[in-house]
Motif scaffolding. Sequence first.
Motif, mmCIF file in Angstrom:
data_model
loop_
_atom_site.group_PDB
_atom_site.id
_atom_site.type_symbol
_atom_site.label_atom_id
_atom_site.label_comp_id
_atom_site.label_asym_id
_atom_site.label_seq_id
_atom_site.Cartn_x
_atom_site.Cartn_y
_atom_site.Cartn_z
ATOM 1 N N SER A 1 42.931 32.007 30.758
ATOM 2 C CA SER A 1 41.563 32.433 30.463
ATOM 3 C C SER A 1 41.416 33.949 30.490
ATOM 4 O O SER A 1 40.829 34.549 29.583
ATOM 5 N N VAL A 2 41.953 34.586 31.533
ATOM 6 C CA VAL A 2 41.847 36.031 31.635
ATOM 7 C C VAL A 2 42.646 36.696 30.513
ATOM 8 O O VAL A 2 42.247 37.731 29.965
ATOM 9 N N GLY A 3 43.776 36.089 30.151
ATOM 10 C CA GLY A 3 44.577 36.633 29.059
ATOM 11 C C GLY A 3 43.854 36.603 27.725
ATOM 12 O O GLY A 3 44.073 37.456 26.861
ATOM 13 N N VAL B 1 36.255 35.088 39.531
ATOM 14 C CA VAL B 1 36.359 35.807 38.262
ATOM 15 C C VAL B 1 34.944 36.099 37.788
ATOM 16 O O VAL B 1 34.099 35.199 37.740
ATOM 17 N N HIS B 2 34.672 37.342 37.466
ATOM 18 C CA HIS B 2 33.335 37.746 37.032
ATOM 19 C C HIS B 2 33.272 37.844 35.513
ATOM 20 O O HIS B 2 34.258 38.170 34.853
ATOM 21 N N GLY B 3 32.110 37.519 34.968
ATOM 22 C CA GLY B 3 31.944 37.566 33.524
ATOM 23 C C GLY B 3 30.529 37.917 33.126
ATOM 24 O O GLY B 3 29.613 37.946 33.963
ATOM 25 N N TYR C 1 35.243 38.314 30.393
ATOM 26 C CA TYR C 1 35.669 38.488 31.775
ATOM 27 C C TYR C 1 35.797 39.960 32.124
ATOM 28 O O TYR C 1 36.123 40.805 31.286
ATOM 29 N N GLY C 2 35.552 40.242 33.400
ATOM 30 C CA GLY C 2 35.781 41.566 33.947
ATOM 31 C C GLY C 2 36.688 41.465 35.146
ATOM 32 O O GLY C 2 36.769 40.426 35.801
#
Length: 232
Positions: free
Chosen positions: A20-22, A55-57, A77-78
């Motif tokens: 997801s982060v990728g 995970v922040h978004g 995402y951040g």
Amino acid sequence: MRLKVAYQSPQSLVGEYTRSVGQGGVTLETRRGLPLGTRFTFELHARGVSRPVEVHGEVVQVQPPREERGYLLTVRYGAGEDRTALDAMIQRIFSVQEREGLRRFPRLPLHLRALEAAPFAPGFVVRDISRGGVGLEVQAAALPRHVRVGTPFLLEMDLTEGALLLHGEVVWTSSVPRKNTNTVTPGLGATFGRLRPEMQRRLEALLALESLPPAPWKARVSFGMDAVTRMP
């Protein structure tokens, strides 16, 4: 907005985290729309680890409902500032594998798309990586013909600290049907050769999920003479 997601193991959590982060974000379907800029916090829980990874978004796009579907929210995402929970997940994965003693080097789940600069080459997905090697799936019905045991191999990706070049050779290949299906998922494994100290440091940073590339993550794979000519 705060959402909680549960995973069966730290391995599955970290695998989904890197996927997801990728990609840089996620698309969610909801029954109601949210204003642009709405902040999300995703709590990722795994069995055996008390503290969740956060995970922040931020909502960057909202698509209205259509054809009996709800709103589609695109959440970007951040990077989080507190790595305590993520470090604990990674340590738990490595500790369990070290106790099992099945492999020389513990593997980190990693979902990373990779391409080969060759005509009609299929896509690849890096599924796991360790200090000693890497495992990949092939997004095709069969392995490329030029990929065999003993073939020189090179994986390249750009990290925040610079380019990471991991050279070695293919040590196994497989074409095993997926569980409970007849779908074949070709794969391969490669071991790394003797890496320069700089590349070893960058590999260690990747294994700690510290020195990551900007999203979307991508990598390049090379085989045979193409890999040899590009090796550091």
